[in-house]
Write a protein that holds these residues in place. Structure first.
Motif, PDB file in Angstrom:
ATOM      1  N   MET A 309      50.513  36.763  37.239  1.00 29.49           N
ATOM      2  CA  MET A 309      49.866  35.782  38.148  1.00 29.49           C
ATOM      3  C   MET A 309      50.364  36.096  39.749  1.00 29.49           C
ATOM      4  O   MET A 309      51.392  36.930  39.695  1.00 29.49           O
ATOM      5  CB  MET A 309      50.188  34.428  37.948  1.00 29.49           C
ATOM      6  N   GLY A 310      49.655  35.794  40.626  1.00 31.01           N
ATOM      7  CA  GLY A 310      49.961  36.206  42.025  1.00 31.01           C
ATOM      8  C   GLY A 310      51.140  35.126  42.520  1.00 31.01           C
ATOM      9  O   GLY A 310      51.165  33.989  42.189  1.00 31.01           O
ATOM     10  N   ILE A 313      50.160  33.300  45.951  1.00 32.90           N
ATOM     11  CA  ILE A 313      48.666  32.535  46.137  1.00 32.90           C
ATOM     12  C   ILE A 313      49.073  31.101  46.494  1.00 32.90           C
ATOM     13  O   ILE A 313      50.350  30.699  46.575  1.00 32.90           O
ATOM     14  CB  ILE A 313      48.206  32.483  44.815  1.00 32.90           C
ATOM     15  N   PRO A 314      48.216  30.941  47.632  1.00 35.62           N
ATOM     16  CA  PRO A 314      48.597  29.340  47.876  1.00 35.62           C
ATOM     17  C   PRO A 314      48.726  28.221  46.971  1.00 35.62           C
ATOM     18  O   PRO A 314      48.273  28.326  45.946  1.00 35.62           O
ATOM     19  CB  PRO A 314      47.196  28.944  48.551  1.00 35.62           C
ATOM     20  N   MET A 338      39.842  25.992  41.988  1.00 36.14           N
ATOM     21  CA  MET A 338      40.706  25.899  41.151  1.00 36.14           C
ATOM     22  C   MET A 338      42.089  25.323  41.428  1.00 36.14           C
ATOM     23  O   MET A 338      42.593  25.622  42.482  1.00 36.14           O
ATOM     24  CB  MET A 338      40.871  27.100  40.301  1.00 36.14           C
ATOM     25  N   HIS A 346      42.558  27.171  34.443  1.00 38.53           N
ATOM     26  CA  HIS A 346      42.618  28.546  34.093  1.00 38.53           C
ATOM     27  C   HIS A 346      42.881  29.140  32.518  1.00 38.53           C
ATOM     28  O   HIS A 346      42.057  29.945  32.269  1.00 38.53           O
ATOM     29  CB  HIS A 346      43.724  29.272  34.871  1.00 38.53           C
ATOM     30  N   MET A 353      36.100  33.976  32.630  1.00 34.25           N
ATOM     31  CA  MET A 353      35.924  34.610  33.798  1.00 34.25           C
ATOM     32  C   MET A 353      36.155  35.989  33.859  1.00 34.25           C
ATOM     33  O   MET A 353      36.959  36.446  32.964  1.00 34.25           O
ATOM     34  CB  MET A 353      36.991  34.000  34.486  1.00 34.25           C
ATOM     35  N   LYS A 354      35.735  36.891  34.846  1.00 29.40           N
ATOM     36  CA  LYS A 354      35.863  38.207  34.696  1.00 29.40           C
ATOM     37  C   LYS A 354      37.056  38.372  35.660  1.00 29.40           C
ATOM     38  O   LYS A 354      37.104  37.936  36.795  1.00 29.40           O
ATOM     39  CB  LYS A 354      34.522  38.887  35.449  1.00 29.40           C
ATOM     40  N   PRO A 356      40.343  41.545  36.688  1.00 30.64           N
ATOM     41  CA  PRO A 356      40.535  42.906  37.170  1.00 30.64           C
ATOM     42  C   PRO A 356      40.528  43.451  35.961  1.00 30.64           C
ATOM     43  O   PRO A 356      40.955  43.114  34.831  1.00 30.64           O
ATOM     44  CB  PRO A 356      41.742  42.989  37.855  1.00 30.64           C
ATOM     45  N   MET A 362      46.319  34.971  32.981  1.00 33.39           N
ATOM     46  CA  MET A 362      47.535  34.455  33.127  1.00 33.39           C
ATOM     47  C   MET A 362      47.921  33.560  31.945  1.00 33.39           C
ATOM     48  O   MET A 362      49.276  33.937  31.290  1.00 33.39           O
ATOM     49  CB  MET A 362      47.817  33.615  34.306  1.00 33.39           C
TER      50      MET A 362
ATOM     51  N   GLU B 399      40.569  38.984  40.633  1.00 34.73           N
ATOM     52  CA  GLU B 399      41.628  38.514  41.008  1.00 34.73           C
ATOM     53  C   GLU B 399      41.866  37.143  41.284  1.00 34.73           C
ATOM     54  O   GLU B 399      42.761  36.476  40.567  1.00 34.73           O
ATOM     55  CB  GLU B 399      42.269  39.394  42.389  1.00 34.73           C
ATOM     56  N   TYR B 400      41.034  36.673  42.012  1.00 36.74           N
ATOM     57  CA  TYR B 400      41.111  35.051  42.178  1.00 36.74           C
ATOM     58  C   TYR B 400      40.894  34.367  41.065  1.00 36.74           C
ATOM     59  O   TYR B 400      41.660  33.350  40.746  1.00 36.74           O
ATOM     60  CB  TYR B 400      39.874  34.766  43.259  1.00 36.74           C
ATOM     61  N   ASN B 401      39.831  34.949  40.076  1.00 43.95           N
ATOM     62  CA  ASN B 401      39.676  34.243  38.878  1.00 43.95           C
ATOM     63  C   ASN B 401      40.858  34.121  37.900  1.00 43.95           C
ATOM     64  O   ASN B 401      41.161  33.473  37.196  1.00 43.95           O
ATOM     65  CB  ASN B 401      38.507  35.059  38.067  1.00 43.95           C
ATOM     66  N   TYR B 402      41.728  35.061  38.103  1.00 44.11           N
ATOM     67  CA  TYR B 402      42.880  35.050  37.283  1.00 44.11           C
ATOM     68  C   TYR B 402      44.204  34.665  38.035  1.00 44.11           C
ATOM     69  O   TYR B 402      45.422  35.220  37.717  1.00 44.11           O
ATOM     70  CB  TYR B 402      42.994  36.643  36.799  1.00 44.11           C
ATOM     71  N   MET B 403      43.904  34.043  39.181  1.00 40.03           N
ATOM     72  CA  MET B 403      45.044  33.466  39.983  1.00 40.03           C
ATOM     73  C   MET B 403      45.905  34.754  40.380  1.00 40.03           C
ATOM     74  O   MET B 403      47.331  34.416  40.332  1.00 40.03           O
ATOM     75  CB  MET B 403      45.881  32.284  39.319  1.00 40.03           C
ATOM     76  N   LEU B 404      45.375  35.525  40.702  1.00 42.55           N
ATOM     77  CA  LEU B 404      46.460  36.613  41.356  1.00 42.55           C
ATOM     78  C   LEU B 404      46.052  37.041  42.751  1.00 42.55           C
ATOM     79  O   LEU B 404      47.039  37.433  43.309  1.00 42.55           O
ATOM     80  CB  LEU B 404      45.930  38.156  40.635  1.00 42.55           C
ATOM     81  N   GLY B 406      44.663  34.566  46.261  1.00 40.86           N
ATOM     82  CA  GLY B 406      44.400  33.262  46.662  1.00 40.86           C
ATOM     83  C   GLY B 406      43.059  33.212  47.438  1.00 40.86           C
ATOM     84  O   GLY B 406      42.583  34.251  47.653  1.00 40.86           O
TER      85      GLY B 406
END
Lengths: 409, 486
Positions: A309-310, A313-314, A338, A346, A353-354, A356, A362, B399-404, B406
């Protein structure tokens, strides 16, 4: 003839009675054929050997392979015999073993036998105890096993890269005899990886900010379940060649830590846990009697039973996004707000969801009650009264009144 | 009666008549040419006529203004061009006049004797400037060349107006198109600022981070305001060029810039055409021809005057009739100065022509370089940069969809995509302006060719619209909504 048989039976029975009355139970010898209960490496394999002039000879080939971490994610790995971790080496204390290592990597390598008591020149430290095995060549390691326990093998040349890409494996040395029969003996090797989303080559330069955490180089939902019978004595051995320590927690059971990488812990010194921590370089063995049910088995560092996961991210927990979603959809039609109510959305939508390419959601996995929402170092111990070995028994059928449900009274 | 029909009288009459005939003939020829010239002026005047040629203002209110309409309007409404049309009329009049020979002169004298009241002497003479007859064709030729020069000057002025209008037209088109795009960029900044405000309200980000996003939103709004102002200025500029009054300013320009045409001509070909076709070179060559003819005229006027005529006089009842010829004698003044002046003028023109030809080749080269650079930039944006930026948005969505990633990164990526589309429009604008400048440098229109077939290209009809991108699935959104409904 008949008299001879009766005589043998009586002799055996007397022997057993003496043993029983002596106050110390000595277990039956391990598997009559092998001399031990072979371990199970979930998602893994055991290395074959052959006897050559009284020496157990093993063959390892280290090379670049393609490895599936979980369905939907393949990585480039430097594994042994097509696997990471490499196939588990099993032997018995007292065995003379010979391990031939054929290097098909693009750089020199060596194999270190972690925790094994052996001659210095067989220790496998590149440059210190031996010359690195050049690409294309085969070196031999030969020594007599003077101990039993849960040990490891891993690269000790350019470790940062080679272990970072998966050059590791477990080395189980069984005692000649065992006090208590182990019904199931599971082996795990832990590791952490950084695989940039959308890529397939782990980045060995990353030292702290990993994003994939694995049991035997597999991430949930790609980890096999452990299936045992209720009442079985189960041993789980875990080795760690990663960068971080991992507190591994088993639900529904209290177990004892029975051994370390240094050897067996005397019975009087064993301690109870529901979570045991394995630091880098350590192995730990635990034993317990299996209790019926479906039990989560995972690392308890919150980040570790999750996939990538990022981290930047915010933070949108509790952030009202009314009205904003529509405005963003004018610019990015597929956008969906989300995270306001947590990350379970998620877990629920991840499969639809598509994301990368070559990247795991996650959180994933689906259980009998909906999305499990886990990843990484997570699996399930399934304990049943009856099951067919080799088959997944499905989800646990909870007895009535033993499932948490909505309170209506 | 009989006395008047003497041999001398007949001779006088014949010469006089001949002169009249010559003059009349010359005058008639000039008149017919003048009539032709009037028709040309008529045509030019028509082309500059607001009523006959330019689109009506009513039409402008209903339909979008095309470049063709804008050019016709601008030419019809341009007061400088209207003034230069008068110059053309003047040149026409001069040509007409130049073709006419001087009128003959009639002289009569009556003298009375001081000695005797009965005696009187009468003298009648008819003179014709022969030199004017000899030089009339040269003068007419000079006036014709001058007329041609004025024509070219007018055409050159029209060409300049065309260049200005095309520049203004494409500038406004691009400004309006990119403004509508930039509003979306500003909207993304506004969303980010709003999102940050909500995060701050929820206690999820610090005041510092909120202030950073808020400031970025404000700056985006300022930039949008600046763009809006530039667009209004571009519109005013085009209004000025079109010569429209305030009450007729509510027209809409054609929305889409024209796509890139087929390959541009090679530089060598264009430079060769420029030295032949450029109007400023043509004007100078016309001037050269003019001075050449003026030199011939000067040389033909070495004899300063030449006149012939008939004279008849009577004295004491006796009539004498005869011819007269007067010739200026070029003893001291053989027009040496004037000849030297014309030769010097010719030499100067020759040097100026050399310089202008070099200048023309240089200007074509520079204009071609600008055109080539603008084309390459437009093609790069169209074929590579814009599609890449669109792909980046799609990948960020994943990437947003996978929370990678923001929402801020997603919005920034979208801004990047829109910005690349703006940059493409600006490059396309630069191309068409460069093409107008090249045509000015060459001196004539360069026809466009059909674009070469490309294996991958966005939809052709609109150069300004981004290639359509498949939107990310809405399934999750539908499921999300279903979850809310249940």
């Amino acid at each position: 003839m008949r008299n001879c048989l009766i005589q043998k039976l009586l002799t055996g029975g007397l022997f057993f009675l003496i043993l029983l009355l002596s106050g110390s139970y000595r277990a039956l010898p391990a598997s009559a054929e092998l001399g031990y209960t072979p371990v199970t490496t979930p998602n893994g394999a055991t290395l074959d050997w052959k006897m050559v002039d009284g020496v157990k000879e093993f063959h390892l080939t280290v090379e670049e392979i393609e490895w599936e971490m979980s369905p939907g994610m393949l990585i480039k790995s430097w594994g042994y015999n097509g696997r990471t971790p490499g196939p588990t080496i099993e032997a018995v204390e007292g065995d003379r073993v010979r391990i031939l290592v054929y290097n098909r990597l693009p750089e020199p390598t060596v194999v270190h036998w972690h925790g094994v008591l052996l001659p210095s020149g067989m220790d496998g430290v590149q440059g210190l105890t031996q010359k690195g095995i050049p690409p294309g060549e085969t070196y031999a390691y030969e020594f007599t096993l003077k101990q039993h326990g849960t040990l490891m093998y891993h690269s000790h040349g350019d470790e940062m890269v080679q272990i970072g890409l998966g050059s590791m494996g477990m080395f189980i040395v069984h005692p000649k005899t065992r006090e208590k029969k182990i019904d199931h003996d599971f082996v795990y090797m832990l590791n952490e990886w950084y695989v940039e989303p959308g890529t397939s080559t782990p980045d060995p330069n990353v030292m702290t900010d990993f994003n994939i955490f694995t049991f035997n180089s597999r991430a949930f939902p790609g980890t096999d379940a452990l299936v045992v019978k209720a009442g079985d004595r189960v041993r789980i051995r875990i080795g760690n060649v990663a960068q971080e320590e991992h507190p591994i927690h088993l639900h529904g059971h209290s177990f004892q830590v029975v051994a370390t990488d240094g050897g067996d812990i005397p019975e009087s010194a064993r301690w109870p846990e529901t979570t045991f921590t394995i630091a880098p370089g350590q192995t730990r063995d635990v034993e317990f009697i299996a209790v019926e049910g479906d039990w989560a088995f995972h690392c308890h560092r919150r980040h570790h039973p999750m996939n990538a996961m990022g981290h930047d991210i915010p933070n949108v927990i509790g952030v009202n996004q009314d009205g904003i979603e529509g405005r963003i959809q004018e610019l990015v039609p597929g956008y969906m707000a989300m995270g306001e109510d947590g990350m379970h959305q998620h877990a629920e939508h991840g499969a639809h969801m598509k994301g990368p390419a070559n990247t795991l959601p996650m959180m994933g996995g689906v259980g009998p009650f909906g999305a499990i929402g886990m990843g990484g170092m997570f699996t399930v111990l399934k304990v049943r009264k009856n099951y067919t070995p080799g088959e997944d028994p499905g989800w646990y059928d909870n007895p009535p009144g033993t499932v948490s449900e909505k309170w209506t009274k | 009666m009989h006395r008047f029909l003497t041999r001398k009288f007949i001779y006088f009459t014949a010469v006089a008549s001949g002169l009249v005939v010559i003059g009349a003939t010359t005058g008639c020829a000039t008149a017919s040419e003048a009539a032709d010239d009037y028709h040309f002026s008529d045509r030019v005047e028509q082309s500059l006529s607001k009523d006959l040629f330019a689109p009506s203002v009513t039409t402008l209110m209903k339909e979008r203004l095309t470049l063709s309409d804008a050019l016709r309007l601008a030419i019809a409404n341009n007061p400088e061009l209207q003034a230069q049309l008068v110059d053309l009329n003047i040149a026409e009049a001069n040509r007409l006049q130049a073709g006419l020979i001087e009128n003959p002169e009639f002289e009569a004298q009556v003298l009375f004797s001081h000695e005797s009241s009965d005696k009187k002497r009468t003298e009648f003479a008819l003179h014709q400037d022969v030199l004017s007859i000899i030089t009339s064709s040269t003068k007419k030729k000079i006036a014709t060349i001058e007329y041609g020069k004025v024509q070219k000057e007018l055409a050159n002025a029209i060409l300049k107006v065309t260049l200005d209008v095309r520049t203004g037209y494409h500038t406004l088109q691009a400004a309006e198109k990119t403004l509508s795009m930039h509003r979306r960029i500003a909207e993304a900044s506004s969303i980010a600022s709003d999102f940050a405000k909500r995060q701050y309200s929820a206690g999820n980000i610090s005041k510092l981070h909120y202030s950073i996003e808020k400031a970025a939103g404000e700056e985006a709004a300022i930039e949008l305001g600046r763009r809006e102002s530039e667009t209004r200025l571009a519109r005013e500029e085009l209004n000025r060029l079109l010569g429209l009054s305030d009450k007729n300013k509510h027209w809409q320009i054609a929305e889409q810039l024209e796509s890139l045409p087929g390959p541009d001509p090679e530089i060598d070909e264009l430079q060769a055409r420029a030295t032949v076709r450029r109007l400023d070179i043509a004007i100078l060559r016309q001037q050269q021809r003019l001075v050449n003819e003026e030199l011939k005229l000067v040389k033909s006027q070495i004899i300063p005057s030449l006149a012939a005529g008939v004279v008849t006089e009577s004295e004491d009842g006796e009539r004498f009739t005869g011819g007269v010829i007067s010739v200026g004698l070029p003893i001291f003044d053989q027009r040496q100065g004037d000849i030297a002046l014309k030769n010097a003028e010719l030499k100067k023109i020759s040097k100026l022509l050399e310089k202008l030809e070099v200048q023309a080749r240089y200007e074509v080269k520079i204009a071609h370089e600008h055109l080539d650079a603008a084309r390459k930039e437009a093609e790069a944006y169209r074929d590579r940069v814009v599609p890449l930026k669109q792909e980046i948005v799609k990948l960020f969505e994943e990437e947003y969809n996978y929370m990678l990633s923001g929402v801020y990164q997603l919005l920034e990526a979208k801004q990047g995509e829109i910005q690349s589309q703006e940059d493409y429009i600006m490059a396309l604008r630069d191309y068409w302006i460069a093409r107008a400048e090249l045509e000015r440098a060459v001196g004539e229109q360069i026809p466009t060719t059909e674009p070469l077939h490309r294996t991958t290209r966005p939809t052709r009809q609109s150069a300004s619209q981004p290639a359509s991108q498949p939107s990310t699935e809405h399934h999750m959104h539908q499921m999300h909504n279903k979850g809310e409904e249940s």
